[in-house]
Design an enzyme around this catalytic site. Structure first.
Site: not given
Length: 471
Positions: A288-289, A312, A338, A355, A408
């Site tokens: 989530a971070g 996270e 983790d 992500d 990304c």
């Protein structure tokens, strides 16, 4: 007798160098990037804020300092090739602070409209302040050589012909490492025109994009801001067409809106809108971070009566997630855990987003220095983690639920290769077509996964695969 009036061998009195606040700040930022592996987008804002508080800067000064830092970092590869042609030693033998001053000077000469004389004299003056008079003479000599031609002329001299070595030509012209050019070209496919447009887009300054978090802010509220225009694809996106300071916007300060690339918004929306069979009350963001996607997912979940668990691994990043979600109207939970060894039970969630950590090659517009830090071997380091996190996601979702695997990075080793490898081990999972879940977005490829591109969609190069667990 003062230093200013002490005679010099030339007969002229010594003049102390005068500190230029704008160029000195730009130099400070580049040194932080070089010495501490800092990112300019994290280093520069506090430096600018401090300069404004001291009264050293106005808006035009801040804009020039920002251009000097980001422009220099984006074109570093091209400028290194030019500087290398103007010095009598390998660049690795030039002290890094000297190289930073030279790069700032070259950018002013070849990448801005600053007059030649002003660019050289200001750079030499900076060198006198931060390097001393002796090395300032070296800077002066090199920049006078650079000033003998413009950027187009220098590229003709230092870049190999395209027909002889296409990747190396593009690497010099567009200031990317050769291996990155090759990897992006493989992912993009097609001929020269597409890769040229992609590399050029990586060197453009991205607009600031905001997200109006559902139930907390509206796009209508954000569109009342100066120079704000509606986003292209996300119904929650608003772009600040002339830059702007997001922190000056009330909704952003209050956490009701945030800064989030439109590609990132689309990934969260696609997962949230993927068709499900059965219950839809428990969502997970497993990486989530720093919290952008989690904040949007939490707001969407609240509207539907669902609950988001945002996990996270790094505690400080989990803190950023908690800050991003603070004030969410519905229930949510943030934990530091983790993702490879999760504390939750298998099959606990209806929707899962992973992500995953990656090379970040899809966000080079925002972090131009990342292209010079990454190495091909980094892919090997990320590979086990990416596969492990996708396996966790598939274990965590219930039968009939949906997993979103996102990166990304458009690198095939971080996108399709990961998904294909994991699905070979998961016969009870299937890819679903993500393209209909990005309505109105053109040129999404053959599917079923989706790859966004800066030069096509105006977003970061986000990748998304949606997977349904079938048994």
């Amino acid at each position: 007798m003062s230093d200013q009036s002490r005679p010099r061998p030339s007969g002229k009195p010594y003049r102390r160098p005068k500190k230029d606040p704008v160029r000195f700040l730009a130099f400070e930022a580049l040194r932080a990037v070089d010495e501490r592996d800092a990112y300019a987008n994290l280093v520069l804002p506090p430096l600018l804020r401090k300069a404004r508080e001291k009264g050293d800067f106005d808006g035009r000064d801040a804009a020039l300092a920002t251009e000097l830092v980001y422009g220099t970092l984006r074109r570093q590869g091209t400028y290194d090739a030019v500087i290398s042609a103007c010095v009598d030693r390998p660049l690795r033998e030039v002290d890094p602070p000297v190289l930073d001053v030279l790069s700032l000077g070259v950018h002013q000469l070849l990448g801005t409209r600053i007059p030649t004389h002003a660019a050289v004299s200001a750079s030499v003056e900076l060198a006198r302040v931060v390097l001393g008079d002796g090395r300032a003479k070296f800077v002066n000599a090199v920049l006078r050589k650079v000033a003998q031609d413009d950027l187009e002329g220098w590229i003709a001299k230092v870049a190999p012909p395209y027909d002889d070595d296409p990747e190396d030509h593009l690497a010099v012209v567009h200031s990317h490492p050769r291996w990155v050019v090759s990897a992006l070209w493989d992912s993009l496919g097609g001929g020269r025109a597409g890769i040229e447009k992609l590399l050029a887009a990586d060197n453009e300054r991205p607009e600031v994009t905001l997200v109006a978090r559902p139930g907390r802010a509206s796009t209508d509220e954000l569109l009342r801001e100066e120079a704000a225009v509606a986003g292209q694809w996300s119904p929650y996106a608003v772009r600040l067409a002339e830059g702007g300071e997001p922190g000056a916007i009330e909704a952003v300060r209050e956490g009701r809106a945030g800064v989030q690339d439109e590609g990132s918004q689309l990934v969260a929306l696609a997962l949230a809108n993927a068709p499900l069979e059965g219950a839809d009350g428990k969502w997970l963001d497993g990486c989530a971070g720093p919290g952008g996607k989690a904040a949007l997912l939490a707001a969407l979940a609240s509207e539907r009566g669902a609950v988001l668990l945002a996990s996270e691994k790094q505690p400080h990043r989990a803190g950023l997630v908690a800050k991003a979600l603070a004030g969410n109207p519905g229930p949510y939970q943030v934990i530091a855990a983790d993702g490879i060894k999760p504390p939750w039970r298998p099959g606990s969630f209806d929707r899962v987003l992973m992500d995953v950590p990656c090379t970040g090659l899809g966000a080079l517009r925002r972090r131009p220095e990342a292209r010079w830090r990454r190495r091909p071997e980094d892919l090997e380091g990320f590979a086990p983690l990416q596969r492990g996190l996708l396996k966790t996601a598939l274990e965590s979702v219930r039968v009939g639920g949906v997993v979103g695997y996102a990166t990304c990075s458009p690198h095939l080793a971080e996108t399709r290769a990961v998904v294909e490898d994991v699905l070979k081990q998961w016969p009870d999972a299937e890819l679903i077509d993500a393209r209909p879940l990005l309505p109105g977005v053109p040129e999404l490829g053959e599917g079923p996964d989706v790859q966004l591109w800066p030069h096509v969609h105006g977003t970061d190069a986000m990748y998304l695969a949606l997977i349904r667990r079938t048994g």
